[in-house]
Design an enzyme around this catalytic site. Structure first.
Site, short mmCIF file in Angstrom:
data_model
loop_
_atom_site.label_atom_id
_atom_site.label_comp_id
_atom_site.label_asym_id
_atom_site.label_seq_id
_atom_site.Cartn_x
_atom_site.Cartn_y
_atom_site.Cartn_z
N ASP A 99 -3.96 -13.80 -4.61
CA ASP A 99 -2.68 -13.00 -4.22
C ASP A 99 -1.61 -14.07 -4.27
O ASP A 99 -1.73 -15.37 -3.85
CB ASP A 99 -2.68 -12.80 -2.78
N GLU A 144 -2.62 -2.07 0.18
CA GLU A 144 -2.27 -3.71 0.25
C GLU A 144 -1.22 -4.06 -0.27
O GLU A 144 -0.33 -3.65 -0.96
CB GLU A 144 -3.66 -4.45 -0.35
#
Length: 444
Positions: free
Chosen positions: A77, A311
């Site tokens: 990420d 997410e």
């Protein structure tokens, strides 16, 4: 003539008196706007329309051909440093990219257990230099650091992250809290440094009503839990400031049922077990820019009986419309629904309420069917560039949950752990399209 004038004067006087009375009544008895639930549900009917085509499907990526951002670490990420208004920040000519990292000798399935935020800097947005860990060792509040965002303003960095677990815990837990710290930014010919951090603080935790607490998740027979990914957002229309985040709807599984409004139409129903799926996208207001005064608001959107994990939610504003984006996995859909690893989006004329799925279903970017796990964690930038990381490639018919049972050699061979090619998309109202690919991690 005189009589007519007199009549007209009396009428005017009566009209003025009536107006005055009406005004007085309205002052003491203001008209109340109808109070409605502004949270929108992504319905099963909408999600059932998900379909891959050339407008939303990525070209195949050979993960083995991708260049590692650094040979010493896996990265996944990622997010850029932005200014207070959400634009990509430049600090004395440098752009900054943050990413979750773990040492490169750690098995891919274990990286989340020891994640640390590190940063890279670049002058051209293509060639990135590793700067190191964002926070001094031991300063952050969790047993590991999960994704967040970072904002630059007046020489300071405001770093938001997910504090997962607790410092010093003997057994890893998945408790998640929104955390932050403020530090100084120094930039010179040798690069960028972040120093003099304030004491880290917890911004807010789940309330158990709109957002499921960790205790509620455990009580319901823990199958998944999310309260993470704080994303800074300043509304250009009102100048109010917010933090957008991922959560699950409040309550334990035993308290939830699938209601008709989650279906979208009478033809759609929910098989048994769908009540376990309760992902949502939350929002909280930073009142008057005061981080000690956070006002929790009802979710922007929920996916009750549709999806369990929305997410990295984030918002960009284009053409006076709000575009809400999020990521999800193949295995996070409720029974009876199917969708790819992908970026999904919704559009509204207002920040709160009114969100409708882009392209009818919500799907904006999907991995190709022949390589369904090649990328993940897409983040749309204001330029409509989309960054992500290379996940697992060329698994054939293998489910991603089986990868952890393979040999270490197999896992490393098929794992990306670096930035994926940047993608550019176009947006026209409620329609999107993939336009082109750019170099890995490229931020224009």
């Amino acid at each position: 003539m005189t009589i007519k004038k007199s009549v007209r004067k009396k009428r005017k006087a009566l009209a003025s008196l009536a107006l005055a009375i009406t005004f007085a009544v309205s002052v003491f008895n203001p008209v109340q706007a109808e109070v409605t639930d502004t949270t929108v549900n992504w319905t099963r009917e909408q999600a059932s329309q998900i379909k891959l085509d050339k407008s939303n499907t990525l070209p195949y990526t050979d993960i083995k051909e991708l260049e590692k951002m650094t040979s010493d670490y896996h990265i996944w990420d990622s997010w850029p440093l932005t200014d207070r208004d959400g634009n990509i920040a430049r600090v004395k000519g440098y752009k900054v990219l943050f990413a979750l990292t773990a040492p490169s000798d750690v098995l891919p399935g274990k990286v989340h257990d020891i994640a640390k935020i590190q940063y890279f800097y670049s002058r051209n947005g293509k060639d990135w230099t590793l700067g190191g860990e964002l926070f001094p060792d031991g300063d952050s509040l969790g047993s590991r650091e999960w994704a967040g965002s970072a904002m630059f303003d007046k020489g300071k960095i405001y770093a938001f992250y997910t504090a997962t677990g607790r410092n010093g815990e003997e057994r890893l837990t998945y408790e998640q809290r929104m955390a932050m710290s403020i530090g100084d930014v120094t930039a010179d010919k040798d690069g960028i440094r972040f120093e003099n951090w304030d004491e880290h603080s917890i911004l807010f935790e789940p309330d158990g009503e709109h957002y499921q607490s960790y205790e509620q998740a455990i009580e319901g027979g823990y199958s998944g839990y999310a309260f993470r990914d704080p994303q800074w957002f300043k509304d250009p229309k009102t100048s109010k400031e917010y933090i957008v985040f991922e959560g699950n709807s409040g309550g334990a599984v035993s308290e939830r049922t699938c209601k008709p409004e989650y279906f979208g139409s009478p033809e759609h129903t929910a098989p048994n077990g769908s009540e376990h799926f309760n992902g949502n996208i939350g929002i909280s207001e930073v009142v008057n820019g005061d981080f000690s005064n956070i006002k929790m608001l009802p979710p922007l959107m929920e996916a009750k009986c549709v999806n369990d994990e929305l997410e990295r939610p984030h918002i960009i504003v284009k053409d006076d419309k709000y575009y809400l984006f999020t990521d999800t996995h193949i295995n996070k859909y409720a029974p009876g629904l199917e969708g790819p690893e992908g970026l999904y989006g919704f559009v509204s004329d207002t920040l709160i309420g009114g969100y409708k799925p882009l392209n009818g279903s919500g799907l904006v970017i999907a991995n190709p069917p022949e390589n369904p796990y090649q990328a993940y964690s897409w983040l749309v930038l204001p330029s409509l560039e989309v960054i992500s990381f290379a996940h697992f490639g060329d698994l054939g018919d293998m489910d991603i949950n089986e990868v952890g049972h393979q040999s270490p050699e197999f896992q490393f061979e098929h794992w990306g752990g670096t930035m994926a090619p940047t993608v550019e998309i176009s947006i026209d109202g409620d329609r999107t399209e993939i336009k082109r690919e750019r170099p890995q991690g490229w931020i224009k």
